[in-house]
Design a protein around this motif. Sequence first.
Motif, PDB file in Angstrom:
ATOM      1  N   ALA A  81      -5.004 128.965  37.355  1.00  0.00           N
ATOM      2  CA  ALA A  81      -3.853 128.687  36.499  1.00  0.00           C
ATOM      3  C   ALA A  81      -4.260 127.998  35.216  1.00  0.00           C
ATOM      4  O   ALA A  81      -3.619 128.147  34.177  1.00  0.00           O
ATOM      5  CB  ALA A  81      -2.841 127.818  37.257  1.00  0.00           C
ATOM      6  N   GLY A  82      -5.339 127.193  35.258  1.00  0.00           N
ATOM      7  CA  GLY A  82      -5.756 126.462  34.080  1.00  0.00           C
ATOM      8  C   GLY A  82      -4.927 125.208  33.901  1.00  0.00           C
ATOM      9  O   GLY A  82      -4.042 124.896  34.705  1.00  0.00           O
ATOM     10  N   PRO A  83      -5.171 124.441  32.834  1.00  0.00           N
ATOM     11  CA  PRO A  83      -4.446 123.188  32.608  1.00  0.00           C
ATOM     12  C   PRO A  83      -2.970 123.425  32.323  1.00  0.00           C
ATOM     13  O   PRO A  83      -2.588 124.458  31.780  1.00  0.00           O
ATOM     14  CB  PRO A  83      -5.165 122.592  31.377  1.00  0.00           C
ATOM     15  N   VAL A  84      -2.166 122.447  32.701  1.00  0.00           N
ATOM     16  CA  VAL A  84      -0.722 122.545  32.468  1.00  0.00           C
ATOM     17  C   VAL A  84      -0.449 122.307  30.993  1.00  0.00           C
ATOM     18  O   VAL A  84      -0.857 121.296  30.419  1.00  0.00           O
ATOM     19  CB  VAL A  84       0.037 121.507  33.323  1.00  0.00           C
ATOM     20  N   GLY A  85       0.229 123.239  30.350  1.00  0.00           N
ATOM     21  CA  GLY A  85       0.536 123.105  28.941  1.00  0.00           C
ATOM     22  C   GLY A  85       1.847 122.376  28.717  1.00  0.00           C
ATOM     23  O   GLY A  85       2.618 122.137  29.647  1.00  0.00           O
ATOM     24  N   ALA A  86       2.114 122.025  27.447  1.00  0.00           N
ATOM     25  CA  ALA A  86       3.330 121.289  27.112  1.00  0.00           C
ATOM     26  C   ALA A  86       4.571 122.068  27.520  1.00  0.00           C
ATOM     27  O   ALA A  86       5.574 121.491  27.936  1.00  0.00           O
ATOM     28  CB  ALA A  86       3.358 120.997  25.614  1.00  0.00           C
ATOM     29  N   GLU A  87       4.490 123.412  27.416  1.00  0.00           N
ATOM     30  CA  GLU A  87       5.666 124.215  27.751  1.00  0.00           C
ATOM     31  C   GLU A  87       5.963 124.208  29.244  1.00  0.00           C
ATOM     32  O   GLU A  87       7.052 124.597  29.665  1.00  0.00           O
ATOM     33  CB  GLU A  87       5.459 125.662  27.254  1.00  0.00           C
ATOM     34  N   ASP A  88       4.993 123.785  30.070  1.00  0.00           N
ATOM     35  CA  ASP A  88       5.191 123.771  31.511  1.00  0.00           C
ATOM     36  C   ASP A  88       5.709 122.426  32.023  1.00  0.00           C
ATOM     37  O   ASP A  88       6.176 122.329  33.146  1.00  0.00           O
ATOM     38  CB  ASP A  88       3.873 124.102  32.227  1.00  0.00           C
ATOM     39  N   ARG A  89       5.573 121.397  31.219  1.00  0.00           N
ATOM     40  CA  ARG A  89       6.035 120.084  31.646  1.00  0.00           C
ATOM     41  C   ARG A  89       7.554 120.009  31.544  1.00  0.00           C
ATOM     42  O   ARG A  89       8.146 120.570  30.621  1.00  0.00           O
ATOM     43  CB  ARG A  89       5.415 118.985  30.775  1.00  0.00           C
ATOM     44  N   PRO A  90       8.198 119.305  32.478  1.00  0.00           N
ATOM     45  CA  PRO A  90       9.654 119.187  32.367  1.00  0.00           C
ATOM     46  C   PRO A  90      10.046 118.425  31.116  1.00  0.00           C
ATOM     47  O   PRO A  90       9.365 117.481  30.708  1.00  0.00           O
ATOM     48  CB  PRO A  90      10.039 118.416  33.636  1.00  0.00           C
ATOM     49  N   LEU A  91      11.118 118.834  30.498  1.00  0.00           N
ATOM     50  CA  LEU A  91      11.679 118.066  29.396  1.00  0.00           C
ATOM     51  C   LEU A  91      12.207 116.748  29.937  1.00  0.00           C
ATOM     52  O   LEU A  91      12.729 116.692  31.052  1.00  0.00           O
ATOM     53  CB  LEU A  91      12.806 118.849  28.722  1.00  0.00           C
ATOM     54  N   ARG A  92      12.086 115.695  29.150  1.00  0.00           N
ATOM     55  CA  ARG A  92      12.592 114.379  29.556  1.00  0.00           C
ATOM     56  C   ARG A  92      13.782 114.040  28.661  1.00  0.00           C
ATOM     57  O   ARG A  92      13.646 113.887  27.445  1.00  0.00           O
ATOM     58  CB  ARG A  92      11.512 113.307  29.432  1.00  0.00           C
ATOM     59  N   LEU A  93      14.940 113.937  29.273  1.00  0.00           N
ATOM     60  CA  LEU A  93      16.182 113.627  28.576  1.00  0.00           C
ATOM     61  C   LEU A  93      16.681 112.265  29.040  1.00  0.00           C
ATOM     62  O   LEU A  93      16.829 112.027  30.239  1.00  0.00           O
ATOM     63  CB  LEU A  93      17.229 114.708  28.869  1.00  0.00           C
ATOM     64  N   VAL A  94      16.944 111.363  28.102  1.00  0.00           N
ATOM     65  CA  VAL A  94      17.412 110.016  28.431  1.00  0.00           C
ATOM     66  C   VAL A  94      18.900 109.899  28.126  1.00  0.00           C
ATOM     67  O   VAL A  94      19.348 110.234  27.029  1.00  0.00           O
ATOM     68  CB  VAL A  94      16.633 108.951  27.635  1.00  0.00           C
ATOM     69  N   ALA A  95      19.671 109.434  29.116  1.00  0.00           N
ATOM     70  CA  ALA A  95      21.081 109.108  28.911  1.00  0.00           C
ATOM     71  C   ALA A  95      21.152 107.618  28.608  1.00  0.00           C
ATOM     72  O   ALA A  95      21.094 106.777  29.509  1.00  0.00           O
ATOM     73  CB  ALA A  95      21.901 109.452  30.147  1.00  0.00           C
ATOM     74  N   PHE A  96      21.236 107.281  27.332  1.00  0.00           N
ATOM     75  CA  PHE A  96      21.162 105.892  26.851  1.00  0.00           C
ATOM     76  C   PHE A  96      22.571 105.416  26.530  1.00  0.00           C
ATOM     77  O   PHE A  96      23.158 105.827  25.535  1.00  0.00           O
ATOM     78  CB  PHE A  96      20.270 105.851  25.606  1.00  0.00           C
ATOM     79  N   GLY A  97      23.130 104.588  27.410  1.00  0.00           N
ATOM     80  CA  GLY A  97      24.512 104.203  27.188  1.00  0.00           C
ATOM     81  C   GLY A  97      24.937 102.967  27.935  1.00  0.00           C
ATOM     82  O   GLY A  97      24.138 102.058  28.201  1.00  0.00           O
ATOM     83  N   ASP A  98      26.205 102.948  28.308  1.00  0.00           N
ATOM     84  CA  ASP A  98      26.809 101.794  28.975  1.00  0.00           C
ATOM     85  C   ASP A  98      27.256 102.202  30.381  1.00  0.00           C
ATOM     86  O   ASP A  98      26.639 103.077  31.003  1.00  0.00           O
ATOM     87  CB  ASP A  98      27.964 101.240  28.126  1.00  0.00           C
ATOM     88  N   SER A  99      28.324 101.612  30.884  1.00  0.00           N
ATOM     89  CA  SER A  99      28.777 101.905  32.245  1.00  0.00           C
ATOM     90  C   SER A  99      29.211 103.358  32.429  1.00  0.00           C
ATOM     91  O   SER A  99      29.205 103.873  33.549  1.00  0.00           O
ATOM     92  CB  SER A  99      29.933 100.976  32.630  1.00  0.00           C
ATOM     93  N   LEU A 100      29.572 104.022  31.345  1.00  0.00           N
ATOM     94  CA  LEU A 100      30.020 105.414  31.452  1.00  0.00           C
ATOM     95  C   LEU A 100      28.886 106.348  31.836  1.00  0.00           C
ATOM     96  O   LEU A 100      29.112 107.379  32.478  1.00  0.00           O
ATOM     97  CB  LEU A 100      30.658 105.867  30.130  1.00  0.00           C
TER      98      LEU A 100
END
Length: 221
Positions: A25-44
């Motif tokens: 398979a070779g090294p894992v490329g950037a396109e294979d890594r999961p995207l990281r999404l941050v929900a930056f907020g308050d109690s909602l």
Amino acid sequence: MSDLRSPTRRVVLAAASLAGAAAFAGPVGAEDRPLRLVAFGDSLTAGYALPPGRGFAPRLEAALRKDGLHVDVIDAGVSGDTTDMGLARLEWSVPADADAVIVELGANDCLRGLPPAEARRNLDAIVARLRGRGQQVLVAGMLAPRNLGAAYVAAFDPIFAEVAAAHGASHYPFFLEGVAMNPDYTLPDGLHPSARGVEVIVERILPAVRDLLARARAARP
């Protein structure tokens, strides 16, 4: 004589198989890594008073993965946070290597009757800093309670769209669309979404989040 049924033999064969697959398979490329999404907020976004796994971040992640998107959603919501508090904790709450951020702050500012100009300055600083890192941002809007008066509403409500536009970020008009003031989708306090309310929020914001992640994927080196 060695036997394929031997535990030791099975472990050796499995290890060899995995090593061969990795080499192929070779090294894992950037396109294979999961995207990281941050929900930056308050109690909602923090899932206030909800069972584990029923808050916004885990339900959004589940919906995105159901769509076939390889994404991890990080819950960076803190109950009670104002925009000022969010700005103060931004650096340690949002990883620098996150691909995208949903900024959901401002509800506590208006509930406390804090000056809209302060919320604007804080949100502007938050979004500017995130965009300066190269992160894609979706600014989730909030609406001021109408009992605060027409002048307050006129000063507060446009903040989110205007800050987003100033920094080339995306904008979702109202985070609680379809949920606010609806007893079927809120907790007894009338303010926070119930588990059913969270599902409504996720369903409605999903198209905007998909677009956000598409831009984040395209921006990867």
